[in-house]
Scaffold this motif. Structure first.
Motif, mmCIF file in Angstrom:
data_model
loop_
_atom_site.group_PDB
_atom_site.id
_atom_site.type_symbol
_atom_site.label_atom_id
_atom_site.label_comp_id
_atom_site.label_asym_id
_atom_site.label_seq_id
_atom_site.Cartn_x
_atom_site.Cartn_y
_atom_site.Cartn_z
ATOM 1 N N SER A 152 123.054 51.668 -163.552
ATOM 2 C CA SER A 152 121.763 51.661 -164.258
ATOM 3 C C SER A 152 121.619 50.471 -165.198
ATOM 4 C CB SER A 152 121.594 52.952 -165.058
ATOM 5 O OG SER A 152 121.661 54.092 -164.226
ATOM 6 N N ILE A 200 116.446 52.833 -164.716
ATOM 7 C CA ILE A 200 116.635 53.181 -163.308
ATOM 8 C C ILE A 200 116.581 51.883 -162.505
ATOM 9 C CG2 ILE A 200 115.729 54.454 -161.325
ATOM 10 C CD1 ILE A 200 114.534 56.453 -163.277
ATOM 11 N N TYR A 201 117.694 51.538 -161.858
ATOM 12 C CA TYR A 201 117.771 50.281 -161.126
ATOM 13 C C TYR A 201 117.477 50.516 -159.649
ATOM 14 C CZ TYR A 201 119.329 45.603 -159.838
ATOM 15 O OH TYR A 201 119.371 44.319 -159.372
ATOM 16 N N ARG A 208 114.688 46.658 -162.297
ATOM 17 C CA ARG A 208 114.560 47.945 -162.982
ATOM 18 C C ARG A 208 113.164 48.504 -162.744
ATOM 19 N NH1 ARG A 208 117.103 46.623 -168.975
ATOM 20 N NH2 ARG A 208 119.255 46.205 -168.291
ATOM 21 N N THR A 212 112.022 55.494 -166.861
ATOM 22 C CA THR A 212 113.422 55.662 -167.259
ATOM 23 C C THR A 212 113.832 57.121 -167.101
ATOM 24 O OG1 THR A 212 112.791 56.011 -169.572
ATOM 25 C CG2 THR A 212 113.342 53.749 -168.894
ATOM 26 N N LYS A 213 115.123 57.372 -167.226
ATOM 27 C CA LYS A 213 115.648 58.730 -167.137
ATOM 28 C C LYS A 213 116.116 59.178 -168.512
ATOM 29 C CE LYS A 213 119.055 61.598 -164.692
ATOM 30 N NZ LYS A 213 120.143 61.604 -163.678
#
Length: 329
Positions: A152, A200-201, A208, A212-213
């Motif tokens: 990530s 998150i990649y 990216r 996001t997480k």
């Protein structure tokens, strides 16, 4: 108990007589009677009409919701991914209850902040690090476990680096490819029991994603990646270090299958990247970091004996933490 609310008197320079009469027609003189019973949310509002509309009958009484209760109403913003019912958020297995949504217990029953146990899992590309980490999670009987992947934290590529990545000429297995500053701060916040937003990649676009997480602190934190033991600041945060040692031929076969089927690469490109960058980086950066490992796991996720030993050790350490806590009380 009654409170008198005076109507707003607009400035005479900005309103005409007709405007003022229209305003009074709508608002009037309002008096509010607050009920002292348990039903505080309801109140009686008595409204007397203005002289221009007032009739000979008595002022009408209307039962409405209290403005105070309406103004004080709370709202909650929930993301689409977390809109789950209580039953949907809980998964039952034969050994434990797994929560898929909600806020984890950062503090124990005594009000003390939970000190997490952090496990670092290192190994070459496609060695089975994630598989080992997930099998540890499945075997642990603890309320909350977080899995943080080093994938990530790849850096945002420049236009020139994107061009190299498209031709399999950018080295993703080099320490310079990772954002260690963001990685260390994220891992430290998790260790402190705080909320983090993890990038998150996307391996197809080499970038990216915009979303996001969200992650939270937990009882056990598992951090896995090819350079998990490279950075000294990260090493200091790891309570237990596991190195997954898998044969190079098996790692190459797994990488070929993964990159071609999941990441849209071709055979020649994967082999070119492996020979020119992946294999040299493993020999220069990853294999030497095995010296930091507390436990070396041959054959990756297939080594059930090693995983069982890891789980036992984690339980032993968590029990020691609990004993020390109660001894201090």
């Amino acid at each position: 108990m009654a409170a008198k609310i005076q109507p707003f008197d607009p400035p005479s320079s900005a309103s005409s007589d007709s405007d003022l009469n229209e305003y009074r027609d709508v608002v009037g003189d309002i008096s509010i009677a607050l009920d002292n019973d348990d039903e505080e949310s309801d109140s009686i509002i008595s409204s007397s009409m203005s002289p221009s509309k007032q009739s000979n009958s008595a002022p009408s009484t209307v039962l409405v919701k209290s403005p105070r209760s309406t103004l004080r109403q709370r709202t909650t913003s929930v993301s689409q991914s977390t809109k789950k019912t209580a039953s949907e958020s809980v998964l039952q297995s034969h050994t434990r209850t797994i929560y898929t949504a909600g806020r984890p217990p950062w503090y124990n029953t005594a009000g003390q902040q939970v000190e997490p146990f952090v496990i670092g899992v290192c190994g070459g590309s496609a060695s089975g690090k994630t598989t080992v980490a997930r099998k540890i999670i499945e075997s642990l009987n603890v309320p909350w476990v977080v899995l943080l992947s080093m994938d990530s934290f790849y850096k945002v590529l420049t236009a020139e680096q994107h061009e190299k990545a498209a031709h399999n000429e950018y080295n993703f297995d080099h320490p310079e490819a990772f954002d260690f500053e963001l990685l260390t701060s994220t891992l430290q916040r998790l260790k402190d029991g705080k909320k983090v937003e993890v990038p998150i990649y996307n391996f197809v676009t080499h970038a990216r994603e915009t979303k996001t997480k969200t992650m939270y602190g937990a009882n056990v934190i598992i951090f896995e990646g090819i350079m998990a033991f490279y950075n000294s600041d990260v090493l200091k945060m790891l309570d237990m270090k596991v190195f997954v040692d898998t044969d190079a031929d098996i790692r190459l076969a797994r990488r070929l299958k993964r990159d071609i089927s999941q990441r849209g690469r071709d055979l020649q490109g994967v082999l070119k990247q492996y020979c020119n960058m992946v294999k040299p980086s493993f020999s220069h950066y990853i294999a030497p970091s095995m010296i930091h490992a507390d436990i070396i796991v041959p054959r990756g996720g297939d080594n059930t004996v090693a995983i069982e030993l890891i789980v036992r050790h984690v339980h032993k350490q968590l029990q020691a933490v609990r004993k020390n806590h109660f001894a201090a009380l």
